[in-house]
Write an enzyme that holds these catalytic residues in place. Structure first.
Site, short mmCIF file in Angstrom:
data_model
loop_
_atom_site.label_atom_id
_atom_site.label_comp_id
_atom_site.label_asym_id
_atom_site.label_seq_id
_atom_site.Cartn_x
_atom_site.Cartn_y
_atom_site.Cartn_z
N SER A 210 32.41 43.57 45.17
CA SER A 210 33.57 44.14 45.86
C SER A 210 34.51 45.00 45.03
CB SER A 210 34.37 43.04 46.54
OG SER A 210 33.72 42.67 47.72
N SER B 269 34.50 44.86 49.19
CA SER B 269 35.62 44.65 50.07
C SER B 269 36.96 45.18 49.53
CB SER B 269 35.75 43.16 50.35
OG SER B 269 36.04 42.45 49.17
N LYS C 292 45.19 43.86 45.59
CA LYS C 292 44.40 43.51 46.78
C LYS C 292 45.09 42.37 47.53
CE LYS C 292 39.57 42.38 47.99
NZ LYS C 292 38.23 42.10 47.43
N1 GLN Z 1 29.59 42.54 50.13
C1 GLN Z 1 29.54 41.24 49.55
C2 GLN Z 1 29.89 40.19 50.57
O1 GLN Z 1 30.17 40.54 51.66
C3 GLN Z 1 30.47 41.17 48.37
C4 GLN Z 1 31.86 40.92 48.76
C5 GLN Z 1 32.76 40.65 47.61
O2 GLN Z 1 32.41 40.89 46.45
N2 GLN Z 1 33.92 40.07 47.92
O3 GLN Z 1 29.88 39.03 50.30
#
Ligand code: GLN
Length: 432
Positions: free
Chosen positions: A136, A112, A37
């Site tokens: 994410s 994400s 990532k």
């Molecule tokens: N969707 C969640 C957020 O926007 C989780 C994102 C993540 O785990 N990086 O914070």
């Protein structure tokens, strides 16, 4: 040194950067293409967090997890697309355009870590690293039909991870099989003193796919309001199959679910506003006009460099931490967070793991969710594990409307082995 050539047909926009020739050496991951990532630092390879603010930044060092992958001979073939700084649930908040879901390219891959999930699901790589602050890793794993694990907080070093919300996030593995998740965990859990939140707890385990006598707690809230009944039905069937394999199902309650999401969003935006204060556009990103007063050029660069969602969260977090509001928001969120932990402590007195859906719905259509609140609501089932720091895995458990559904298994602190065992049991039972 040997190398692996990599020339994928990236029709899903899964990658931000690819390496046509990736080095590989001897080791347990020798010759295996692995994607990372793009918020995890890679020496000599641009690391963007899918943000314009990091344009031109090339890390001078490797994240600890990248050093570990290389030490085992993995071929790091590219950096994957993501929501900017990890803020999102769809991978649409990327300065490099959205990633498409290989299961249905008119849909989002989740986020994400959507690029990592799409790269694995489409077969471009065998495994990938993601990060999970509030879901994410598990959300894109569920939406794309692969396996993803958020390890226990403190099990994997975050040295070299560009921080979004430190008290919540972990780096973790994504792959098509539980066996590969287990293999990556062996590699990733080597101790590192450079992340002071990491404790030495090496994972040395072969998945044991037996659930005989295992007590699985199923919180009513995980099948309640807001969860698509079709998704709930698929997950119930999966839980029932674990029961047929010898597990005992215990229905239970998790009252803190009613405020977990609010606690999560106050905490993550507060931490983000503080973490992202360092990006000033001086060394990289949109170039500063040094003739103008500092505060004006600082403002311009940040307005230009950050996307709309990141700016929204910086403002929310700065507000939540401001004097006079601290007690009302941040301190209250920490108290709520303690309640979530307490719920898990109480439940784990009587059950071994907790199971339910990973996401309340299947993957959304691209562009379908436009208001931030409805997007945030879809994180409701994944954030409790981050608030408490417990391990949680998503394993594919069938389809609804022809789209993948994920079964989430949450375990006790530092029992990542157990959630992997249950996922392996489900996976093997499903293929019988
Ligand atoms: N969707 C969640 C957020 O926007 C989780 C994102 C993540 O785990 N990086 O914070």
């Amino acid at each position: 040194m040997a190398s692996v050539t990599f020339a994928p047909d990236d029709r899903y926009n899964a990658f931000i950067t690819t390496l046509s020739e990736a080095e590989t050496g001897p080791g347990r991951l020798s010759g295996i293409p692995v994607a990372v990532k793009d918020n995890i630092s890679t020496r000599g390879i641009p690391t963007t967090c899918a943000s314009r603010i990091l344009a031109g930044y090339i890390p001078p060092y490797d994240a600890h997890v990248v050093t570990l992958l290389k030490r085992e001979g993995a071929a790091i073939v590219g950096k994957t697309n993501m929501d900017e700084f990890g803020m999102g649930t769809t991978t649409e908040n990327s300065a490099f355009g959205p990633t498409l879901n290989p299961a249905d390219p008119t849909r989002v891959p989740g986020g994400s870590s959507g690029g990592s999930a799409a790269a694995v699901a489409s077969g471009m790589v065998r495994m990938a690293l993601g990060t999970d602050t509030g879901g994410s890793i598990r959300c894109p794993a569920a939406f794309c039909g692969i396996v993803g694990l958020k390890p226990t907080y403190g099990r994997v070093s975050r040295y070299g991870l560009i921080a979004y919300a430190n008290s919540l996030e972990q780096i973790g593995p994504m792959a098509r099989s539980v066996e590969d998740i287990s293999l990556l965990m062996e590699v990733l859990t080597t101790h590192d003193s450079r992340d002071s939140t990491t404790i030495s707890c090496p994972y040395r385990h072969t998945p044991d796919p037996s659930v005989r006598g295992l007590k699985i707690g199923v919180p009513e809230e995980f099948f309640g309001e807001g969860v698509d009944p079709r998704v709930a039905a698929v997950v119930w069937e999966a839980v029932t199959r674990l029961e047929q394999q010898g597990a005992e199902i215990v229905t239970c309650r998790m009252p803190s679910m009613s405020f977990a999401l609010a606690a999560y969003y106050v905490t993550c935006t507060s931490e983000a506003s503080s973490n992202l204060a360092r990006f000033d556009g001086v060394r990289y990103g949109p170039q500063a006009d040094t003739r103008r007063p500092w505060h004006e050029s600082f403002q311009d660069q940040r307005r230009e460099g950050f996307g709309a969602e990141v700016r929204r969260r910086i403002m929310l977090g700065t507000f939540a931490l401001s004097s006079g509001y601290y007690g009302k928001y941040y301190a209250k969120a920490q108290a709520a967070r303690q309640q979530v932990r307490n719920d898990f402590v109480r439940l784990f007195r009587t059950v071994d793991v907790i199971a339910g859906p990973t996401m309340p719905t299947v993957a959304f259509r691209l562009g379908e969710k436009t208001d931030p609140l409805s997007m945030y609501l879809s994180d409701i089932l994944t954030v409790p594990a981050n608030l408490a720091g417990v391990p949680a895995i998503s394993v594919p458990c069938g389809t609804s409307e022809g789209l993948p559904v994920g079964l989430q298994v949450i375990g006790q602190w530092f029992r990542d082995e157990k959630v992997i065992d249950v996922a392996a049991a489900y996976e093997q039972g499903a293929s019988l």
